[in-house]
Write a protein that holds these residues in place. Structure first.
Motif, PDB file in Angstrom:
ATOM      1  N   MET A   8     -12.915 -15.805  24.523  1.00  0.00           N
ATOM      2  CA  MET A   8     -13.528 -17.058  24.905  1.00  0.00           C
ATOM      3  C   MET A   8     -14.194 -17.686  23.677  1.00  0.00           C
ATOM      4  SD  MET A   8     -16.508 -17.887  27.706  1.00  0.00           S
ATOM      5  CE  MET A   8     -15.452 -17.703  29.114  1.00  0.00           C
ATOM      6  N   ARG A   9     -14.131 -18.975  23.593  1.00  0.00           N
ATOM      7  CA  ARG A   9     -14.723 -19.710  22.477  1.00  0.00           C
ATOM      8  C   ARG A   9     -16.236 -19.813  22.659  1.00  0.00           C
ATOM      9  NH1 ARG A   9     -12.091 -25.269  21.111  1.00  0.00           N
ATOM     10  NH2 ARG A   9     -10.527 -23.779  20.463  1.00  0.00           N
ATOM     11  N   GLN A  10     -16.943 -19.605  21.556  1.00  0.00           N
ATOM     12  CA  GLN A  10     -18.399 -19.706  21.544  1.00  0.00           C
ATOM     13  C   GLN A  10     -18.800 -20.782  20.548  1.00  0.00           C
ATOM     14  OE1 GLN A  10     -20.230 -17.683  23.638  1.00  0.00           O
ATOM     15  NE2 GLN A  10     -18.247 -16.926  24.319  1.00  0.00           N
ATOM     16  N   LEU A  11     -19.724 -21.626  20.948  1.00  0.00           N
ATOM     17  CA  LEU A  11     -20.260 -22.656  20.057  1.00  0.00           C
ATOM     18  C   LEU A  11     -21.676 -22.267  19.675  1.00  0.00           C
ATOM     19  CD1 LEU A  11     -19.171 -25.838  22.035  1.00  0.00           C
ATOM     20  CD2 LEU A  11     -17.966 -24.716  20.159  1.00  0.00           C
ATOM     21  N   LEU A  12     -21.921 -22.176  18.401  1.00  0.00           N
ATOM     22  CA  LEU A  12     -23.266 -21.910  17.903  1.00  0.00           C
ATOM     23  C   LEU A  12     -23.815 -23.247  17.436  1.00  0.00           C
ATOM     24  CD1 LEU A  12     -22.517 -18.723  15.793  1.00  0.00           C
ATOM     25  CD2 LEU A  12     -22.852 -18.945  18.268  1.00  0.00           C
ATOM     26  N   VAL A  13     -24.963 -23.618  17.942  1.00  0.00           N
ATOM     27  CA  VAL A  13     -25.509 -24.952  17.715  1.00  0.00           C
ATOM     28  C   VAL A  13     -26.780 -24.846  16.870  1.00  0.00           C
ATOM     29  CG1 VAL A  13     -26.308 -27.067  18.835  1.00  0.00           C
ATOM     30  CG2 VAL A  13     -24.621 -25.606  20.000  1.00  0.00           C
ATOM     31  N   PHE A  14     -26.818 -25.660  15.817  1.00  0.00           N
ATOM     32  CA  PHE A  14     -27.953 -25.670  14.902  1.00  0.00           C
ATOM     33  C   PHE A  14     -28.382 -27.110  14.639  1.00  0.00           C
ATOM     34  CE2 PHE A  14     -25.275 -22.058  13.969  1.00  0.00           C
ATOM     35  CZ  PHE A  14     -26.176 -21.001  13.918  1.00  0.00           C
ATOM     36  N   ALA A  15     -29.652 -27.302  14.375  1.00  0.00           N
ATOM     37  CA  ALA A  15     -30.167 -28.632  14.053  1.00  0.00           C
ATOM     38  C   ALA A  15     -29.965 -28.968  12.582  1.00  0.00           C
ATOM     39  CB  ALA A  15     -31.647 -28.723  14.405  1.00  0.00           C
ATOM     40  N   ASP A  16     -29.876 -27.956  11.742  1.00  0.00           N
ATOM     41  CA  ASP A  16     -29.853 -28.164  10.296  1.00  0.00           C
ATOM     42  C   ASP A  16     -28.541 -27.672   9.687  1.00  0.00           C
ATOM     43  OD1 ASP A  16     -31.531 -28.737   7.789  1.00  0.00           O
ATOM     44  OD2 ASP A  16     -30.845 -26.670   7.450  1.00  0.00           O
ATOM     45  N   ARG A  17     -27.959 -28.463   8.815  1.00  0.00           N
ATOM     46  CA  ARG A  17     -26.691 -28.103   8.173  1.00  0.00           C
ATOM     47  C   ARG A  17     -26.808 -26.806   7.376  1.00  0.00           C
ATOM     48  NH1 ARG A  17     -23.159 -31.808   3.990  1.00  0.00           N
ATOM     49  NH2 ARG A  17     -21.513 -30.272   3.685  1.00  0.00           N
ATOM     50  N   ASP A  18     -27.865 -26.668   6.591  1.00  0.00           N
ATOM     51  CA  ASP A  18     -28.027 -25.459   5.782  1.00  0.00           C
ATOM     52  C   ASP A  18     -28.078 -24.212   6.651  1.00  0.00           C
ATOM     53  OD1 ASP A  18     -28.006 -26.913   3.419  1.00  0.00           O
ATOM     54  OD2 ASP A  18     -30.187 -27.036   3.305  1.00  0.00           O
ATOM     55  N   ASP A  19     -28.784 -24.300   7.771  1.00  0.00           N
ATOM     56  CA  ASP A  19     -28.860 -23.164   8.687  1.00  0.00           C
ATOM     57  C   ASP A  19     -27.477 -22.812   9.219  1.00  0.00           C
ATOM     58  OD1 ASP A  19     -31.584 -23.113   8.306  1.00  0.00           O
ATOM     59  OD2 ASP A  19     -32.067 -24.018  10.245  1.00  0.00           O
ATOM     60  N   ALA A  20     -26.721 -23.819   9.613  1.00  0.00           N
ATOM     61  CA  ALA A  20     -25.374 -23.591  10.152  1.00  0.00           C
ATOM     62  C   ALA A  20     -24.475 -22.949   9.097  1.00  0.00           C
ATOM     63  CB  ALA A  20     -24.778 -24.904  10.641  1.00  0.00           C
ATOM     64  N   GLU A  21     -24.550 -23.435   7.873  1.00  0.00           N
ATOM     65  CA  GLU A  21     -23.712 -22.891   6.811  1.00  0.00           C
ATOM     66  C   GLU A  21     -24.104 -21.461   6.448  1.00  0.00           C
ATOM     67  OE1 GLU A  21     -23.955 -25.912   3.783  1.00  0.00           O
ATOM     68  OE2 GLU A  21     -22.292 -27.032   4.681  1.00  0.00           O
ATOM     69  N   GLU A  22     -25.403 -21.176   6.419  1.00  0.00           N
ATOM     70  CA  GLU A  22     -25.856 -19.812   6.133  1.00  0.00           C
ATOM     71  C   GLU A  22     -25.447 -18.858   7.248  1.00  0.00           C
ATOM     72  OE1 GLU A  22     -29.994 -19.454   5.017  1.00  0.00           O
ATOM     73  OE2 GLU A  22     -29.860 -21.290   3.838  1.00  0.00           O
ATOM     74  N   ALA A  23     -25.593 -19.293   8.486  1.00  0.00           N
ATOM     75  CA  ALA A  23     -25.186 -18.455   9.616  1.00  0.00           C
ATOM     76  C   ALA A  23     -23.680 -18.206   9.579  1.00  0.00           C
ATOM     77  CB  ALA A  23     -25.586 -19.108  10.935  1.00  0.00           C
ATOM     78  N   ALA A  24     -22.886 -19.235   9.275  1.00  0.00           N
ATOM     79  CA  ALA A  24     -21.433 -19.077   9.196  1.00  0.00           C
ATOM     80  C   ALA A  24     -21.049 -18.070   8.111  1.00  0.00           C
ATOM     81  CB  ALA A  24     -20.777 -20.427   8.931  1.00  0.00           C
ATOM     82  N   GLU A  25     -21.710 -18.147   6.978  1.00  0.00           N
ATOM     83  CA  GLU A  25     -21.434 -17.209   5.887  1.00  0.00           C
ATOM     84  C   GLU A  25     -21.777 -15.774   6.302  1.00  0.00           C
ATOM     85  OE1 GLU A  25     -23.132 -16.416   1.444  1.00  0.00           O
ATOM     86  OE2 GLU A  25     -22.681 -18.501   1.979  1.00  0.00           O
ATOM     87  N   THR A  26     -22.920 -15.602   6.938  1.00  0.00           N
ATOM     88  CA  THR A  26     -23.325 -14.280   7.409  1.00  0.00           C
ATOM     89  C   THR A  26     -22.330 -13.737   8.425  1.00  0.00           C
ATOM     90  OG1 THR A  26     -25.656 -14.781   7.013  1.00  0.00           O
ATOM     91  CG2 THR A  26     -25.174 -12.983   8.555  1.00  0.00           C
ATOM     92  N   LEU A  27     -21.892 -14.589   9.346  1.00  0.00           N
ATOM     93  CA  LEU A  27     -20.916 -14.155  10.357  1.00  0.00           C
ATOM     94  C   LEU A  27     -19.607 -13.735   9.714  1.00  0.00           C
ATOM     95  CD1 LEU A  27     -21.701 -16.873  12.998  1.00  0.00           C
ATOM     96  CD2 LEU A  27     -22.076 -14.411  13.263  1.00  0.00           C
ATOM     97  N   GLY A  28     -19.190 -14.429   8.668  1.00  0.00           N
ATOM     98  CA  GLY A  28     -17.982 -14.045   7.945  1.00  0.00           C
ATOM     99  C   GLY A  28     -18.114 -12.681   7.292  1.00  0.00           C
TER     100      GLY A  28
END
Length: 77
Positions: A1-21
């Motif tokens: 199932m697809r999951q959407l992770l929602v963030f208010a800040d671009r930097d936070d989203a990019e850091e979280a994406a990198e960590t998840l990778g």
């Protein structure tokens, strides 16, 4: 199932994406994408999303902890 992770800040989203990778190499590095809310004229109100697929419940529990660190949330998509 697809999951959407929602963030208010671009930097936070990019850091979280990198960590998840790093945590889940099979995902590659997820990309942070901008989503403008319907009816919002101000670009400052845009949210940043990271889309994930193929994670089990144990992995999603770990994802939830990461998302909370960045004051975001997860939605099933």
């Amino acid at each position: 199932m697809r999951q959407l992770l929602v963030f208010a800040d671009r930097d936070d989203a990019e850091e979280a994406a990198e960590t998840l990778g790093e945590w889940f190499p099979s995902l590659g590095v997820p990309r942070a994408v901008r989503e403008t809310l319907a009816g919002e004229d101000d670009a400052e109100d845009a949210q940043w999303l990271v889309v994930l697929e193929g994670l089990d419940e144990a992995a999603l529990a770990k994802v939830d902890e990461l998302v909370e660190r960045y004051e975001g949330w997860r939605e099933a998509g």
